[in-house]
Write an enzyme that holds these catalytic residues in place. Structure first.
Site, PDB file in Angstrom:
ATOM      1  N   MET A  81      63.469  48.395 -22.047  1.00 60.08           N
ATOM      2  CA  MET A  81      64.108  48.446 -22.760  1.00 60.08           C
ATOM      3  C   MET A  81      62.967  46.932 -23.510  1.00 60.08           C
ATOM      4  O   MET A  81      61.839  46.390 -23.310  1.00 60.08           O
ATOM      5  CB  MET A  81      65.409  47.999 -23.341  1.00 60.08           C
ATOM      6  N   LYS A  91      65.071  46.387 -16.238  1.00 61.56           N
ATOM      7  CA  LYS A  91      66.319  46.389 -15.505  1.00 61.56           C
ATOM      8  C   LYS A  91      65.984  46.826 -14.127  1.00 61.56           C
ATOM      9  O   LYS A  91      65.967  47.881 -14.295  1.00 61.56           O
ATOM     10  CB  LYS A  91      68.162  46.333 -16.719  1.00 61.56           C
ATOM     11  N   SER A 106      74.898  42.648 -12.130  1.00 56.74           N
ATOM     12  CA  SER A 106      75.508  42.414 -11.314  1.00 56.74           C
ATOM     13  C   SER A 106      75.213  43.771 -10.328  1.00 56.74           C
ATOM     14  O   SER A 106      75.089  43.906  -8.781  1.00 56.74           O
ATOM     15  CB  SER A 106      76.424  43.182 -11.270  1.00 56.74           C
ATOM     16  N   ASN A 161      76.934  39.858 -22.378  1.00 55.85           N
ATOM     17  CA  ASN A 161      76.527  41.389 -22.769  1.00 55.85           C
ATOM     18  C   ASN A 161      76.536  41.001 -24.809  1.00 55.85           C
ATOM     19  O   ASN A 161      75.934  41.701 -25.304  1.00 55.85           O
ATOM     20  CB  ASN A 161      76.990  42.190 -22.567  1.00 55.85           C
ATOM     21  N   ASP A 204      73.762  45.892 -23.172  1.00 52.88           N
ATOM     22  CA  ASP A 204      74.327  46.858 -21.795  1.00 52.88           C
ATOM     23  C   ASP A 204      75.205  47.691 -22.123  1.00 52.88           C
ATOM     24  O   ASP A 204      76.804  47.295 -22.533  1.00 52.88           O
ATOM     25  CB  ASP A 204      75.055  45.466 -21.132  1.00 52.88           C
ATOM     26  N   ASP A 225      82.535  47.484 -21.649  1.00 51.05           N
ATOM     27  CA  ASP A 225      82.149  45.560 -20.736  1.00 51.05           C
ATOM     28  C   ASP A 225      81.934  44.680 -21.785  1.00 51.05           C
ATOM     29  O   ASP A 225      80.487  44.474 -22.541  1.00 51.05           O
ATOM     30  CB  ASP A 225      81.462  46.228 -19.556  1.00 51.05           C
TER      31      ASP A 225
HETATM   32  N1  LIG Z   1      66.235  43.911 -24.124  1.00 52.83           N
HETATM   33  C1  LIG Z   1      66.797  42.037 -23.225  1.00 52.83           C
HETATM   34  N2  LIG Z   1      66.690  41.495 -23.982  1.00 52.83           N
HETATM   35  C2  LIG Z   1      66.715  39.863 -23.539  1.00 52.83           C
HETATM   36  N3  LIG Z   1      67.510  40.063 -22.271  1.00 52.83           N
HETATM   37  C3  LIG Z   1      67.754  40.817 -21.524  1.00 52.83           C
HETATM   38  C4  LIG Z   1      67.888  42.337 -21.952  1.00 52.83           C
HETATM   39  N4  LIG Z   1      68.327  43.461 -21.100  1.00 52.83           N
HETATM   40  C5  LIG Z   1      69.650  41.968 -20.929  1.00 52.83           C
HETATM   41  N5  LIG Z   1      68.018  41.359 -20.992  1.00 52.83           N
HETATM   42  C6  LIG Z   1      69.078  40.045 -20.195  1.00 52.83           C
HETATM   43  O1  LIG Z   1      69.474  39.940 -18.811  1.00 52.83           O
HETATM   44  C7  LIG Z   1      71.117  39.657 -18.559  1.00 52.83           C
HETATM   45  C8  LIG Z   1      71.639  41.288 -17.469  1.00 52.83           C
HETATM   46  O2  LIG Z   1      71.963  42.356 -18.383  1.00 52.83           O
HETATM   47  P1  LIG Z   1      72.590  43.622 -18.145  1.00 52.83           P
HETATM   48  O3  LIG Z   1      72.627  44.910 -18.745  1.00 52.83           O
HETATM   49  O4  LIG Z   1      74.081  43.019 -19.299  1.00 52.83           O
HETATM   50  O5  LIG Z   1      72.921  44.091 -17.329  1.00 52.83           O
HETATM   51  P2  LIG Z   1      74.124  44.400 -16.403  1.00 52.83           P
HETATM   52  O6  LIG Z   1      74.696  45.421 -16.606  1.00 52.83           O
HETATM   53  O7  LIG Z   1      74.288  43.835 -14.758  1.00 52.83           O
HETATM   54  O8  LIG Z   1      75.244  43.755 -16.960  1.00 52.83           O
HETATM   55  C9  LIG Z   1      71.703  40.394 -19.907  1.00 52.83           C
HETATM   56  O9  LIG Z   1      73.154  39.065 -19.729  1.00 52.83           O
HETATM   57  C10 LIG Z   1      70.540  39.238 -20.796  1.00 52.83           C
HETATM   58  O10 LIG Z   1      70.860  37.183 -20.495  1.00 52.83           O
HETATM   59 MG   LIG Z   2      75.837  42.830 -18.345  1.00 57.09          MG
END
Ligand SMILES: Nc1ncnc2c1ncn2[C@@H]1O[C@H](COP(=O)(O)OP(=O)(O)O)[C@@H](O)[C@H]1O
Ligand SMILES: [Mg+2]
Length: 445
Positions: free
Chosen positions: A249, A162, A144, A297, A311, A292
């Site tokens: 990460m 990210k 997002s 997530n 997340d 969340d």
């Molecule tokens: N450590 C990770 N390993 C693999 N995929 C990840 C990882 N972190 C995030 N992702 C991918 O990225 C997407 C978005 O990350 P997220 O942290 O949930 O973002 P936001 O905070 O915007 O919701 C996750 O739903 C997943 O598909």
């Molecule tokens: Mg998320």
């Protein structure tokens, strides 16, 4: 958020508007778009002899589509808020609005390569590429307020990175106010309700979510808290590449959690039992909660059977009085004590005294439905949602009395957001979970 796994599904690159004027322009166009749609729809209805109502006009699928489209262009806090609302109020909102707000979850755009280069250059220094063996230019997921890339460092660490869109932090307050204004003109927010404390809490939470260094710390906290749990994986922080707007990460493999819907019943039951047990530990044992429950997530590793938790931006301390309120509610529920449930619900702020005084029979009826469901023999079947309709009907009847409107404290709302989101996932997976046993065990934590 959509994972761009389909090779034919080209990501839509569109620069994220970061300047204040650009963002205001987005909202201006949104207002104009919605206004134009309203006029057209009004004319159509008048022409067919219908008298249009303001709220109907605003909530045409066309308008709702425009709203979602604009919010997803705006990204940032507005989009996060759209997700929050669609997830939390999904059962209450008009269907069109709920559907299109939900579209926000899968509808993000990406930063074009130059903008990504700019952001990373500013965070890591312009020679950052030399520190990677490989950096996949195409995001593996849209988030997002950022996008996620996969990369391998020189020494071979496989990372998920990210990267936050520029301008997000600066726009949070304005975005929240703008979305609140939109909800108000749509007639979804009655004037009677004082949402100022909630808006303040939303702004604070979003500001925290935009601080990726803080998110990294919370992720490591959960990594440690859940280290004893063989059934779950939490990524570990890569300090070298993490800044306040880049979170690095370990990359964790997995499938979308929704893909479990096709898995055998026993698998779904095990995963949801595991997840609900963690939520209860967050509430009663850890005193911190990742609030969340967006399905994206959670991921699942079919080979190991492990649940992946992602997340941790929305991690909050649980106030002791909030934990106590839930403790009382659960104890009253387990004891099948209708009056105690009602009192605990009022004390927690779920129910206003006005609702209890003016609609006592309805309230008691709803509690009875819940108690009956909770105490049916056997595990709780989240897939069997027959009773939700009854509850909604009664709830709506109470809600038609504006004097009975009542907003729980923000802390309860954030906690409840996690609990309802978890229940929603269990319902999606049609899981069967021995909730009574989990709750009884949790009360001893
Ligand atoms: N450590 C990770 N390993 C693999 N995929 C990840 C990882 N972190 C995030 N992702 C991918 O990225 C997407 C978005 O990350 P997220 O942290 O949930 O973002 P936001 O905070 O915007 O919701 C996750 O739903 C997943 O598909
Ligand atoms: Mg998320």
């Amino acid at each position: 958020m959509a994972v761009m796994s389909n090779k034919n599904d080209e990501p839509r690159y569109r620069a994220v508007p970061s300047g204040r004027a650009a963002r205001l322009g987005q909202f201006g166009r949104l207002a104009a778009g919605v206004g134009g749609g309203m006029l057209a729809e009004g004319a159509r209805r008048l022409a067919t002899g219908e008298v249009p109502r303001m709220s109907d006009l605003l909530l045409t699928p066309g308008n709702v589509g425009r709203l979602a489209e604009r919010l997803s262009n705006l990204r940032g806090a507005a989009m996060k808020l759209g997700q929050m609302i669609s997830m939390d109020a999904g059962d209450l909102l008009p269907r069109e609005l709920a559907q299109v707000l939900a579209r926000l979850r899968d509808n993000a755009h990406h930063m074009p390569p130059q903008q990504l280069q700019q952001v990373l250059g500013a965070q890591w220094g312009t020679d950052w590429r030399t520190r990677f063996r490989q950096f996949e230019p195409r995001p593996i997921a849209a988030a997002s307020i950022g996008q996620v890339h996969r990369a391998t460092t020189r020494d071979g660490r496989l990372l998920a990175i990210k990267v936050q869109y520029p301008g997000v932090r600066e726009s949070i307050d304005a975005d929240v106010d703008n979305v609140a204004a939109l909800l108000r003109i749509s007639g979804l927010l009655p004037k009677e309700l004082d949402i100022a404390p909630l808006l303040a809490a939303a702004k604070q939470q979003l500001a925290e979510e935009a601080d990726y260094a803080r998110e990294g710390e919370q992720m490591m906290l959960f990594h440690r808290l859940l280290a004893d749990n063989q059934g779950v994986v939490v990524p570990s922080l890569d300090k070298e590449f993490t800044t306040s707007s880049v979170l690095a990460m370990s990359f964790v493999d997995g499938q979308p959690i929704e893909s479990l819907a096709q898995a055998p019943q026993a698998t779904r039951d095990t995963v949801m039992t595991k997840l609900i047990a963690i939520v209860l530990r967050e509430l009663f044992e850890f005193g911190v909660m990742q609030t969340d429950p967006n399905f994206a997530n959670y991921r699942f590793q079919p080979d190991s059977g492990r649940l992946v938790l992602l997340d941790f931006g929305a991690t909050r301390a649980v106030a002791p009085e909030t934990a106590l309120a839930y403790r009382r509610l659960l104890a009253a529920g387990l004891g099948e004590d209708r009056m105690a449930v009602r009192d605990a619900a009022v004390a927690a702020g779920f129910l206003g005294q006005v609702a209890v005084d003016g609609h006592g029979e309805r309230v008691d009826g709803m509690i009875d439905v819940i108690l009956q469901e909770m105490h049916r023999p056997g595990p709780f079947d989240f897939g069997d949602r027959g009773f939700v309709g009854t509850l909604r009907e009664q709830g709506m009847a109470i809600a038609s009395d504006k004097a009975a409107w009542h907003l729980p404290p923000a802390d309860i709302l954030f906690t409840q957001r996690k609990i309802s989101g978890t229940a929603l996932l269990a319902a999606r997976l049609e899981a069967r979970v021995d909730v009574r046993a989990l709750a009884r065990a949790a009360l001893t934590l």
